[in-house]
Design a protein around this motif. Structure first.
Motif, PDB file in Angstrom:
ATOM      1  N   SER A  11      41.021  38.506  44.628  1.00  0.00           N
ATOM      2  CA  SER A  11      42.475  38.573  44.536  1.00  0.00           C
ATOM      3  C   SER A  11      42.967  37.856  43.282  1.00  0.00           C
ATOM      4  N   LYS A  12      42.038  37.402  42.458  1.00  0.00           N
ATOM      5  CA  LYS A  12      42.403  36.710  41.240  1.00  0.00           C
ATOM      6  C   LYS A  12      42.990  37.690  40.237  1.00  0.00           C
ATOM      7  N   ILE A  13      43.808  37.173  39.342  1.00  0.00           N
ATOM      8  CA  ILE A  13      44.390  37.994  38.289  1.00  0.00           C
ATOM      9  C   ILE A  13      43.411  38.028  37.123  1.00  0.00           C
ATOM     10  N   HIS A  14      43.084  39.235  36.664  1.00  0.00           N
ATOM     11  CA  HIS A  14      42.192  39.381  35.520  1.00  0.00           C
ATOM     12  C   HIS A  14      42.789  38.688  34.301  1.00  0.00           C
ATOM     13  N   LYS A  15      41.938  38.099  33.480  1.00  0.00           N
ATOM     14  CA  LYS A  15      42.419  37.355  32.306  1.00  0.00           C
ATOM     15  C   LYS A  15      43.194  38.242  31.345  1.00  0.00           C
ATOM     16  N   GLU A  16      42.835  39.532  31.249  1.00  0.00           N
ATOM     17  CA  GLU A  16      43.562  40.443  30.355  1.00  0.00           C
ATOM     18  C   GLU A  16      45.005  40.627  30.810  1.00  0.00           C
ATOM     19  N   VAL A  64      49.142  39.194  29.071  1.00  0.00           N
ATOM     20  CA  VAL A  64      50.333  39.992  28.753  1.00  0.00           C
ATOM     21  C   VAL A  64      51.553  39.662  29.605  1.00  0.00           C
ATOM     22  N   ILE A  65      51.371  38.890  30.663  1.00  0.00           N
ATOM     23  CA  ILE A  65      52.523  38.576  31.507  1.00  0.00           C
ATOM     24  C   ILE A  65      53.265  37.359  30.965  1.00  0.00           C
ATOM     25  N   GLN A  66      54.551  37.315  31.274  1.00  0.00           N
ATOM     26  CA  GLN A  66      55.404  36.212  30.860  1.00  0.00           C
ATOM     27  C   GLN A  66      55.443  35.153  31.955  1.00  0.00           C
ATOM     28  N   LYS A  67      55.838  33.950  31.596  1.00  0.00           N
ATOM     29  CA  LYS A  67      55.885  32.843  32.562  1.00  0.00           C
ATOM     30  C   LYS A  67      56.858  33.096  33.707  1.00  0.00           C
ATOM     31  N   GLY A 111      41.678  47.143  38.514  1.00  0.00           N
ATOM     32  CA  GLY A 111      42.757  46.166  38.619  1.00  0.00           C
ATOM     33  C   GLY A 111      44.095  46.879  38.650  1.00  0.00           C
ATOM     34  N   VAL A 112      44.906  46.603  39.684  1.00  0.00           N
ATOM     35  CA  VAL A 112      46.243  47.190  39.787  1.00  0.00           C
ATOM     36  C   VAL A 112      47.208  46.060  40.133  1.00  0.00           C
ATOM     37  N   GLN A 148      47.562  48.465  35.062  1.00  0.00           N
ATOM     38  CA  GLN A 148      46.292  48.901  35.624  1.00  0.00           C
ATOM     39  C   GLN A 148      45.172  48.722  34.602  1.00  0.00           C
ATOM     40  N   LEU A 149      44.023  48.294  35.089  1.00  0.00           N
ATOM     41  CA  LEU A 149      42.818  48.177  34.276  1.00  0.00           C
ATOM     42  C   LEU A 149      41.893  49.307  34.700  1.00  0.00           C
TER      43      LEU A 149
END
Length: 184
Positions: A38-43, A47-50, A67-68, A81-82
């Motif tokens: 359930s971790k967020i992929h580093k990629e 790209v996400i903002q704080k 990854g979705v 999506q990855l």
């Protein structure tokens, strides 16, 4: 390893086999919960903002879409999506970002590839990636060789048609998956 360590401690303190089984059961549960993907992929983190909220939608993942994510800050809302798709030489891993409100591709990024350095590597060039930007999600994209005559057409990289087809196939998978996420 942990089981052996805890068992030795419990045995040293005169605990029963029943207590050791209980401790082992707890360790298995902790291990399983910590190993859930359930971790967020580093990629995606890059790209996400704080101020954005990120929710992983693992129920929409499969062998190629690994990854979705639903990303929002209250004003804008995106599906990131990855995806991994076969190119000419090897797998091409990419990120496809789709705007929920506009129902269009916001951006694609090539995360990794092993395509040929002469033509295939051009898939990372801005001029190629820009061909996807703004494409609506109601069209399935297809590759053409010389020039696009319709909105749904993506002009292939000259000399790298199979590489281009791999990228388009990955983007189309993400478009179809996006429609599932959105409930269409």
């Amino acid at each position: 390893m942990y089981f052996l360590f805890i068992s030795l401690i419990l045995l040293k303190e005169g605990k029963t086999f029943k207590n050791i089984k209980f401790a082992f059961s707890i360790m298995i549960i902790v291990f399983l919960l910590s190993s859930c993907d359930s971790k967020i992929h580093k990629e995606v983190n890059e790209v996400i903002q704080k101020d954005q909220t990120v929710n992983r939608l693992s129920e929409y993942e499969d062998d190629t879409i690994y990854g979705v994510y639903h990303v929002t800050d209250g004003k804008k809302e995106e599906c990131i999506q990855l995806v991994s798709q076969k190119g000419f030489v090897d797998e091409i891993k990419m990120m496809v970002i789709i705007d929920f409100k506009e129902d269009e591709i916001k951006e694609i990024k090539i995360l990794s590839h092993n395509e040929s350095q002469d033509y295939g590597a051009l898939l990372t060039e801005k001029w190629f990636l820009e061909r996807f930007k703004g494409r609506e999600t109601d069209d399935i994209l297809n590759v053409v060789k010389m020039s696009a005559k319709e909105e749904s057409q993506i002009v292939a990289i000259t000399g790298a048609t199979i590489t281009s087809e791999g990228v388009v196939k990955g983007v189309n998978q993400c478009i179809n998956n996006y429609k599932r996420v959105k409930g269409e």
